[in-house]
Design a protein around this motif. Structure first.
Motif, PDB file in Angstrom:
ATOM      1  N   ARG A 119       0.834  -1.212   0.000  1.00 49.88           N
ATOM      2  CA  ARG A 119       0.000   0.000   0.000  1.00 49.88           C
ATOM      3  C   ARG A 119       0.865   1.257   0.000  1.00 49.88           C
ATOM      4  O   ARG A 119       0.519   2.261  -0.618  1.00 49.88           O
ATOM      5  N   VAL A 120       2.000   1.188   0.691  1.00 47.49           N
ATOM      6  CA  VAL A 120       2.949   2.311   0.639  1.00 47.49           C
ATOM      7  C   VAL A 120       3.437   2.504  -0.794  1.00 47.49           C
ATOM      8  O   VAL A 120       3.486   3.626  -1.314  1.00 47.49           O
TER       9      VAL A 120
ATOM     10  N   GLU B 140      11.047   5.302  -2.344  1.00 49.53           N
ATOM     11  CA  GLU B 140      12.202   5.121  -1.454  1.00 49.53           C
ATOM     12  C   GLU B 140      11.764   4.551  -0.112  1.00 49.53           C
ATOM     13  O   GLU B 140      12.438   3.673   0.449  1.00 49.53           O
ATOM     14  N   ILE B 141      10.637   5.034   0.422  1.00 47.42           N
ATOM     15  CA  ILE B 141      10.142   4.531   1.708  1.00 47.42           C
ATOM     16  C   ILE B 141       9.823   3.045   1.601  1.00 47.42           C
ATOM     17  O   ILE B 141      10.177   2.251   2.480  1.00 47.42           O
ATOM     18  N   PHE B 142       9.151   2.660   0.505  1.00 43.88           N
ATOM     19  CA  PHE B 142       8.865   1.240   0.276  1.00 43.88           C
ATOM     20  C   PHE B 142      10.167   0.440   0.270  1.00 43.88           C
ATOM     21  O   PHE B 142      10.260  -0.627   0.893  1.00 43.88           O
TER      22      PHE B 142
ATOM     23  N   ILE C 201      -5.041   3.268   7.214  1.00 48.17           N
ATOM     24  CA  ILE C 201      -4.796   4.561   6.571  1.00 48.17           C
ATOM     25  C   ILE C 201      -3.313   4.691   6.265  1.00 48.17           C
ATOM     26  O   ILE C 201      -2.470   4.602   7.163  1.00 48.17           O
ATOM     27  N   VAL C 202      -3.002   4.872   4.990  1.00 49.06           N
ATOM     28  CA  VAL C 202      -1.634   5.152   4.558  1.00 49.06           C
ATOM     29  C   VAL C 202      -1.683   6.447   3.765  1.00 49.06           C
ATOM     30  O   VAL C 202      -2.456   6.556   2.802  1.00 49.06           O
ATOM     31  N   GLY C 203      -0.893   7.430   4.152  1.00 51.19           N
ATOM     32  CA  GLY C 203      -0.951   8.720   3.474  1.00 51.19           C
ATOM     33  C   GLY C 203       0.306   9.535   3.659  1.00 51.19           C
ATOM     34  O   GLY C 203       1.390   8.993   3.890  1.00 51.19           O
ATOM     35  N   ARG C 204       0.134  10.838   3.600  1.00 53.60           N
ATOM     36  CA  ARG C 204       1.272  11.758   3.683  1.00 53.60           C
ATOM     37  C   ARG C 204       2.039  11.571   4.985  1.00 53.60           C
ATOM     38  O   ARG C 204       3.265  11.579   5.011  1.00 53.60           O
ATOM     39  N   PHE C 205       1.303  11.426   6.092  1.00 50.15           N
ATOM     40  CA  PHE C 205       1.922  11.243   7.405  1.00 50.15           C
ATOM     41  C   PHE C 205       1.841   9.777   7.819  1.00 50.15           C
ATOM     42  O   PHE C 205       0.894   9.073   7.456  1.00 50.15           O
ATOM     43  N   LEU C 206       2.812   9.326   8.590  1.00 52.73           N
ATOM     44  CA  LEU C 206       2.829   7.945   9.069  1.00 52.73           C
ATOM     45  C   LEU C 206       1.916   7.828  10.284  1.00 52.73           C
ATOM     46  O   LEU C 206       2.175   8.448  11.318  1.00 52.73           O
TER      47      LEU C 206
ATOM     48  N   GLN D 167      -8.213   2.098   3.520  1.00 50.67           N
ATOM     49  CA  GLN D 167      -8.611   0.905   2.778  1.00 50.67           C
ATOM     50  C   GLN D 167      -9.178  -0.115   3.757  1.00 50.67           C
ATOM     51  O   GLN D 167      -8.852  -0.106   4.950  1.00 50.67           O
ATOM     52  N   VAL D 168     -10.025  -0.989   3.246  1.00 49.26           N
ATOM     53  CA  VAL D 168     -10.726  -1.966   4.077  1.00 49.26           C
ATOM     54  C   VAL D 168     -10.100  -3.344   3.894  1.00 49.26           C
ATOM     55  O   VAL D 168      -9.860  -3.777   2.762  1.00 49.26           O
TER      56      VAL D 168
END
Length: 712
Positions: free
Chosen positions: A23-24, A43-45, A586-591, A653-654
């Motif tokens: 998802r990241v 890069e985070i992934f 929830i995956v988004g701008r902030f961790l 996401q569910v």
């Protein structure tokens, strides 16, 4: 065999984590995410996957060697079976990353930001690049040919290498060149400065000349990942009374542990792959190829090469955390906390407020002591500055510094030395238990007696990550919480982990049991047809006891909403087992990093914020703290936050019963919870108070600020 476990509603933790990291990765494929942020998600992934192999895969490898009969209590898989499944699930992720990286690179090319292939350069450009290579790169290269006089070298963890298959008079040899760490990864061409070549590409292209007596049959950019799963308390490591010295040795040992992954950039490295797999004793399933660069850390520097306008359009709009909406600028933070409990919500509020509290306490004559548990700190930590100042001002300062915070050991060792030199008392965690709690207790004394200011949070005292992680931090003058915190630090100093507390839930002694009691209470309400409900927000859920209790509560009819960012070992929607459980992520701008545990409905809801995920390592093998929210105003604020997060249908996401995730339906009133909180923080930032407002607030403080007059 784990015959007494029911596996019909659980899943493997490692495979669940890989779904999270996918998802990241998919954030990098979203058109509505700015282009440079998409690069960062790539890069985070990649960095997440590196750590996954170093830590999780490393430990499973060790388990496979030591415990042949071990089976996971969530998936019933043996270590060997887990490794097989991990390899199967990781390979498609490499392919997906390559596809997304190619898309993002193509979009960057349209902006003239181009990773150039040396083969496609003009003759003049090649000439200049050759000159640069000979002047700046060649002098610091250390090529080696493996042979009788040159045994196979140690190849460090996560350092890019050029591997070569060499031929001389029909004899095959292997050569290797490590990329120098101190050279720039990106070499830009003169002119607009937006076309670049990567360092590994330059060395790969010109390295044939380094082996004049050989013909180069194959060459490749490669990287080895080694296990980093060291237990500093294992008996196999040398015993010493100086724990800090012991940890320094452990950090050095990490670089030499067993290889668990071999990566190649590009194709057609058949012979090099065969040679290295034999020399490194690494199996085919642990060898991966990538069309993308193996190390993507360089992408953060690309924004330095574009105009302000391009940076503005290509990055998230800058957001500077502001002083918390509940605080009045210019008025003592300590006095305001004495009036009422305060809650900071990072990254929307600034950590400066907490740092100001430390600063005031370091200089306040009424301060007797400051006690704090530290797990991770920023590279430049003002928190350390004011702890040192407090010690130098004659306050007792006790710092429980966890030296085993993985990958932050060196930073914590350095700060522990600085704190000791300033006169602080430093403890290094607890034997066999990492101290992961986030607690700061400030003890003060005036003519009326002893009083406390206590801060307990869900995240680290890291001024850098507080701008990127969502966390909560309670600051209270409650005597009840302060007295429990005082007992907590006494127990830590005397290695007493078995105490229970009146208000705090503390692992390993009581957290798991107390959470289970609250789950059971909601189950009993459901069985007697009373309003009930459970909401739990955390990073990961793996604790088998908690999972089974949630299943029982679901079967009894308790509506359960789990908001879990990462690993989730419970599968929702299984008839007769988990049909009343809903899981979202929830995956988004902030961790997402805050942990919130809420039991009940409406005003009767019991709410805790905590440093602990519901993982066995946290509930049974770490020192963790959960603190109740007593202030009705703060309760309502957290309940509102929960409501907004439940409504998120953009980043959330569910989780399906199959273990897969699906997007939520779009509505007319779409909600992105992180953007909602960000905009709310901007709206609620208070402007500077007028003299009249400040005076009235100070008068309020005279009558209601004293702890003896407050009812907690």
């Amino acid at each position: 065999m784990n015959k007494h476990y029911d596996f019909s509603y659980t899943q493997d933790r490692e495979l669940s984590w890989l779904k999270f990291n996918e998802r990241v990765l998919r954030e990098a494929d979203k058109k509505n995410v700015p282009i440079f942020e998409r690069l960062k998600f790539l890069e985070i992934f990649t960095n997440n996957l590196d750590e996954f192999f170093m830590v999780r895969v490393g430990s499973i490898h060790e388990m496979s060697l030591i415990h042949d009969d071990h089976r996971d209590i969530r998936s019933d898989l043996t270590p060997e079976e887990q490794l097989d499944e991990i390899a199967k699930h990781v390979r498609p992720l490499y392919e997906l990353r390559d596809q997304i990286f190619a898309k993002v690179s193509k979009e960057l090319e349209q902006k003239n930001i181009i990773r150039s292939k040396i083969e496609e350069l003009t003759k003049e450009e090649k000439k200049k690049l050759r000159s640069y290579y000979e002047a700046m790169i060649l002098p610091v290269l250390s090529p080696i040919v493996i042979g009788k006089q040159h045994p196979f070298p140690h190849i460090p963890n996560k350092v890019l290498q050029i591997g070569l298959l060499l031929k001389k008079k029909e004899k095959i040899s292997f050569g290797i060149i490590g990329l120098p760490r101190d050279l720039e990864r990106m070499i830009f061409f003169p002119g607009d400065g937006r076309r670049y070549v990567l360092l590994e590409d330059i060395i790969l292209y010109y390295c044939d000349d380094l082996f004049e007596n050989y013909s180069v049959e194959e060459k490749a950019v490669l990287c080895i990942t080694r296990s980093a799963d060291i237990n500093p308390d294992d008996e196999i490591y040398e015993s010493t009374d100086d724990y800090r010295t012991h940890m320094k040795k452990i950090i050095k040992m990490r670089a030499r542990l067993k290889p668990v992954r071999l990566e190649f950039e590009g194709n057609d490295h058949k012979h090099i792959k065969k040679y290295l797999s034999m020399r490194l004793n690494i199996s085919e399933q642990d060898i991966f190829k990538s069309q993308s660069p193996l190390d993507l850390k360089y992408v953060y520097k690309l924004t330095d090469k574009v105009s302000k306008e391009e940076r503005k359009n290509g990055c998230y709009r800058p957001f500077t955390p502001a002083l918390n909406r509940d605080f009045i600028p210019g008025m003592s933070v300590t006095k305001q906390i004495m009036e009422e409990d305060k809650l900071l919500s990072f990254p929307f509020d600034s950590m400066d407020t907490f740092i100001e509290l430390l600063k005031e306490s370091a200089r306040d004559k009424e301060t007797l002591s400051i006690k704090i548990t530290i797990y991770r700190l920023a590279k430049q930590a003002r928190i350390v500055k004011y702890l040192c100042e407090a010690a130098e001002n004659g306050k007792e300062v006790l710092v429980l510094m966890e030296l085993r915070a993985r990958f932050d050991e060196e930073n914590n060792i350095n700060y522990s030395e600085i704190l000791e030199e300033a006169g602080c008392k430093v403890m290094y965690g607890m034997e066999d238990y990492k101290v992961h709690s986030k607690v700061c207790l400030i003890t003060k004394k005036n003519s009326r007696g002893i009083y406390y200011i206590t801060q307990i949070g869900t995240g680290n005292y890291n001024e850098s990550t507080s701008k990127m992680y969502t966390d909560l931090s309670l600051m209270t003058a409650s005597d009840k919480i302060g007295q429990d915190a005082s007992i907590f630090f006494h127990n830590m100093a005397t290695f007493n982990l078995n105490r229970t507390y009146k208000h705090l839930l503390v692992a390993p002694s009581s957290l798991q049991d107390e959470i289970i009691k609250r789950i059971e209470r909601e189950k009993m309400k459901a069985e007697s047809f009373q309003p009930c409900g459970i909401f739990m927000k955390m990073n990961s859920l793996t604790d088998r006891k908690i999972i089974d209790e949630l299943s029982k509560a679901s079967t009894a009819g308790v509506p359960i909403f789990l908001l879990i960012r990462g690993i989730c070992c419970i599968r929702p929607g299984i008839p007769g087992k988990t049909e009343n459980i809903r899981v979202e992520s929830i995956v988004g701008r902030f961790l997402e990093h805050s942990r919130i545990y809420a039991f009940g409905v409406g005003d009767d809801t019991d709410i805790y914020i905590s440093s602990a995920d519901m993982m066995t390592r946290n509930t049974r093998r770490r020192v963790e703290v959960a603190v109740p929210i007593y202030d009705p105003r703060l309760k309502q604020r957290i309940l509102k936050m929960i409501k907004i997060m439940k409504q998120d249908n953009i980043q959330a996401q569910v989780l399906l019963s199959s273990g897969e995730y699906t997007t939520k339906k779009k509505r007319e009133d779409n909600v992105n919870s992180q953007i909602y909180f960000l905009n709310e923080a901007k709206r609620l930032i208070k402007k500077e108070k007028t003299p009249k407002q400040t005076f009235l607030h100070q008068v309020k403080g005279i009558f209601f600020g004293n702890k003896k007059l407050r009812k907690k």
